[in-house]
Design an enzyme around this catalytic site. Sequence first.
Site, PDB file in Angstrom:
ATOM      1  CB  CYS A   2      -0.953   0.085   1.181  1.00 33.48           C
ATOM      2  SG  CYS A   2      -2.133  -1.255   1.239  1.00 33.48           S
ATOM      3  NE  ARG A  27       4.638   1.785   0.058  1.00 37.02           N
ATOM      4  CZ  ARG A  27       5.614   1.595   0.922  1.00 37.02           C
ATOM      5  NH1 ARG A  27       6.853   1.841   0.575  1.00 37.02           N
ATOM      6  NH2 ARG A  27       5.377   1.174   2.139  1.00 37.02           N
ATOM      7  CD1 TRP A  73       0.128  -6.422  -2.929  1.00 40.40           C
ATOM      8  CD2 TRP A  73      -0.211  -6.946  -0.779  1.00 40.40           C
ATOM      9  NE1 TRP A  73       0.450  -7.741  -2.761  1.00 40.40           N
ATOM     10  CE2 TRP A  73       0.256  -8.093  -1.456  1.00 40.40           C
ATOM     11  CE3 TRP A  73      -0.498  -7.031   0.579  1.00 40.40           C
ATOM     12  CZ2 TRP A  73       0.452  -9.311  -0.820  1.00 40.40           C
ATOM     13  CZ3 TRP A  73      -0.302  -8.258   1.218  1.00 40.40           C
ATOM     14  CH2 TRP A  73       0.170  -9.377   0.520  1.00 40.40           C
ATOM     15  CG  ASN A  99       1.393   0.919   4.213  1.00 41.64           C
ATOM     16  OD1 ASN A  99       1.149  -0.264   4.009  1.00 41.64           O
ATOM     17  ND2 ASN A  99       2.623   1.407   4.231  1.00 41.64           N
ATOM     18  N   GLY A 100      -0.886  -0.815   6.329  1.00 46.66           N
ATOM     19  CA  GLY A 100      -0.553  -1.631   7.499  1.00 46.66           C
ATOM     20  C   GLY A 100      -1.692  -2.572   7.810  1.00 46.66           C
ATOM     21  CD  GLU A 484      17.241 -13.254  -6.942  1.00 40.46           C
ATOM     22  OE1 GLU A 484      16.651 -13.770  -5.983  1.00 40.46           O
ATOM     23  OE2 GLU A 484      16.910 -12.148  -7.403  1.00 40.46           O
ATOM     24  CE  LYS A 488      14.004 -11.447  -9.310  1.00 39.08           C
ATOM     25  NZ  LYS A 488      14.614 -11.216  -8.043  1.00 39.08           N
ATOM     26  CD  GLU A 491      10.099 -11.606  -8.205  1.00 42.97           C
ATOM     27  OE1 GLU A 491       9.415 -11.092  -7.319  1.00 42.97           O
ATOM     28  OE2 GLU A 491      11.336 -11.517  -8.235  1.00 42.97           O
ATOM     29  CG  HIS A 507      19.622 -36.929  -3.348  1.00 41.93           C
ATOM     30  ND1 HIS A 507      19.978 -38.181  -2.907  1.00 41.93           N
ATOM     31  CD2 HIS A 507      20.787 -36.239  -3.502  1.00 41.93           C
ATOM     32  CE1 HIS A 507      21.288 -38.230  -2.759  1.00 41.93           C
ATOM     33  NE2 HIS A 507      21.814 -37.074  -3.123  1.00 41.93           N
ATOM     34  CE  LYS A 606      11.734  -3.162  -5.129  1.00 42.15           C
ATOM     35  NZ  LYS A 606      12.396  -4.279  -5.819  1.00 42.15           N
TER      36      LYS A 606
HETATM   37  O1  M6R Z   1      12.788  -5.159   0.807  1.00 39.96           O
HETATM   38  P1  M6R Z   1      13.267  -6.536   1.113  1.00 39.96           P
HETATM   39  O2  M6R Z   1      14.610  -6.813   0.533  1.00 39.96           O
HETATM   40  O3  M6R Z   1      13.259  -6.845   2.580  1.00 39.96           O
HETATM   41  O4  M6R Z   1      12.239  -7.492   0.425  1.00 39.96           O
HETATM   42  C1  M6R Z   1      12.298  -8.878   0.576  1.00 39.96           C
HETATM   43  C2  M6R Z   1      11.482  -9.588  -0.473  1.00 39.96           C
HETATM   44  O5  M6R Z   1      10.137  -9.232  -0.355  1.00 39.96           O
HETATM   45  C3  M6R Z   1      11.950  -9.268  -1.891  1.00 39.96           C
HETATM   46  O6  M6R Z   1      13.306  -9.556  -2.044  1.00 39.96           O
HETATM   47  C4  M6R Z   1      11.144 -10.069  -2.919  1.00 39.96           C
HETATM   48  O7  M6R Z   1      11.419 -11.424  -2.793  1.00 39.96           O
HETATM   49  C5  M6R Z   1      11.444  -9.576  -4.345  1.00 39.96           C
HETATM   50  N1  M6R Z   1      10.231  -9.215  -5.010  1.00 39.96           N
HETATM   51  C6  M6R Z   1      12.078 -10.579  -5.210  1.00 39.96           C
HETATM   52  O8  M6R Z   1      12.342 -10.091  -6.475  1.00 39.96           O
END
Ligand code: M6R
Length: 611
Positions: A2, A27, A73, A99-100, A484, A488, A491, A507, A606
Amino acid sequence: MCGIVAYVGERTAYPILIKGLQRLEYRGYDSAGIALLNKGIHVYKCQGKVKDLEKHTNGNAISGTIGMGHTRWATHGEPSDNNAHPHESENGKFIVVHNGIIENYAHLKKELINRGYNFKSETDTEVLANLIENIYLEKKVDAELAVRLALTKVVGAYGLVISCTDEKDQLIAARKGSPLVIGVGDKEYFLASDATPIVEYTDQVIYMNDEEVAIISREKLDMKSIQNDAKVPKIQKVDLSIEEIDKGDYEHFMLKEIYEQPSSIADTYRGRISLDKSKIFLGGITEALPAIAKANRIIIVACGTSWHAGLVGEYLFEEYARIPVEVEYASEFRYRNPVVSADDVVIAISQSGETADTLAAIKMAKEAGATIIGICNVAGSSIPRETHAGVYTHAGPEIGVASTKAFTSQVTVLTMMALLIGKKRLALDEITYSHMVDELTQIPEKIKEILKSEKHIKEIAETYQKASNVLYLGRGCLFPVALEGALKLKEISYIHAEGYPAAEMKHGPIALIDENMPVFVIATKDKSYEKIVSNIQEVKARNGKVIAIVTKGDTVITNMADHVIEVPDCHEALAPLLTVIPLQIISYHIAVLRGCNVDQPRNLAKSVTVE
Ligand code: M6R
C-alpha cells in the site's frame, strides 16, 4: 504494501496525488483512490490501477488544495471498489487512508457494530475510521484527540492520513510500523509512504518515527506522540533525484535496473575501497567490527531475494572469515524460539528496510542481546533505525517489483564485509585479500560485457517462453544464484521454477527431467566444475534441455549443452555477481514475451510491510 500520498498547500492537489500514486504503485496495485477535501468533499476510488482511477475521475470535480490518495495491496477483503481506500466513517466525519494491518480489527468491529455502526467494506481501515468517529462524537473532543485516543486502542501497524470533515484545512498523520515521510515546502506539506512522490517539489523531508502523530495545515506542522508529548521534527535533505525514479528510455524499470548494475555496484563500493585497492572501509560498522570479528556465529535474517543474497553471504563469511553462519527466513526465525545470545551477530538484509518479518526478527534478536547489523538500500527506512550499525547498499531506488540491482549490491556489501572481517580475524592472507578487492572493482566492466549479449539471451528466451516448469541448478555460492534465477522467473512470468543444489537433483528432481524440461545450470569454472559437468551429463542423458551459464571460452560444456551464455572469468567468490545477470535478463524477456506486467507482477508488492 500500500502506498499513501497526501498534500496540503496552495496548489491543486489532484495532479500531485495522481503522480504520487503512480510513483508508489510498486507498493500495491489492486485498487486506487483519492479524496479531495477543502472545496467540498470528493472521494473517488476503484478497483484496478492508478490509470483506472484517472479514467474514473474523468469529468468529475477535481479541484481542492488538500487531499489524500492510496494505492492498495489487499490484505483484508478482496480487491474491489468497496474495499479501496480512502474509507469514510459512517457519518462522514472522517476520511482515512491506511498502510498496514490493524490486528485487533475484528474485536473493534464487533464493539462498533454493538454501538450501531454498519460497515460497507471488509477492511480493517474502515473499522479505524469508525472507531475515530465514535470517539469524536461520543467524547466530544477535537479530531486530533479522537485520533490519538483511537490509536491507543489499536494493535497493529499503520501509516495513516486522516481528515476530519469538520476541520477540513488540516490533515492528521500517524505512524507505527509502516513508513511515512513528510515533505516540507513553503506553506505546503506533502506526505507519502516514501520520498519518491515528494522529491519533485522539495528536498526537505521528515521521516516520522513510530507512535508519532503529525497535525498538518498549510501554515504549520505540529508533531507529538500518541500520548501528547511534544516532538521536535528533524528536517533532513533527501538524497534522491527525479532521474533516479524515472524509466528514462527503457520500456520497464526492471530492464533499466538490470542495466544500472555496473554503476549501482560501483556506487556500493565507491569510497569504501582504498585507491590502491588494498583496503576496505565500512564506516557504518567500524565500531561494531570488534564484536563481529569475535562473534560466536553470524545469523543472517532476510526474505526473498535478500535471503538469497544472505546465502551467498554465508558462503563468503565461512570461506573467508571462518565464522559459522546461519541464514534464516525472517518469518520462520521470529516465530520459532531461536537460541540467540549476546555473542551472536545478526545481519538483517533488506532492500526496502521495511519488510515486517525482517523488522520483527531483528527486534527479537536485539532483545536477546545480539549485535544487530543492517544491510539496507532505502536510507531512513525502519530497519536501519532498529539496528546497532549497518551498511547502506547505495544501489539507488529500485522500482521494479522483481529485485535485481538490490541483490547485486547486497552481495557486494557482504563480499566487502567478509573480506574485511576475514582480514581482521587473520583468516585471510594479505595477498588473497588484495587480489579479491581488486577483482571486485573489475566486476562492473565484466557486467557491461554480459549486457552486450542481451540479444543472444533474448533468443534463448524465445525458445523457452512456453515452458511450464524450469529447473535451476548451481553449486556452492552459485546455488543461491540458482534460487534467485528461479524466483525471478516465477515472480514475473508465472512459470513454475525451482532452484536446487546441482548434486541434489539425483535425490528427487531428476524424475521431472524429460525433453520438455529446460534446466539452467550455473557452471562457471570453480572447484566444483568437474562435478557440475557430470550433473549436466545426467540431465542430457534424460533428454533435458540444458542452458548453461559458463566461463568465457569454455569448450567442454559448450559441446554438451543446448545453449550456453558466457560470462567473463572472475574469482569464484564473485561469480554470483556475474552469473545472476543473464538469469535476470532471460526472466525479463520471457515475461515480456508472455505479455506479463514485468514491473508489477500479479499479487506482489515491492515492500512487504505485512507479516
Ligand atoms: O525489501 P526486502 O529486501 O526486505 O524485500 C524482501 C522480499 O520481499 C523481496 O526480495 C522479494 O522477494 C522480491 N520481489 C524478489 O524479487
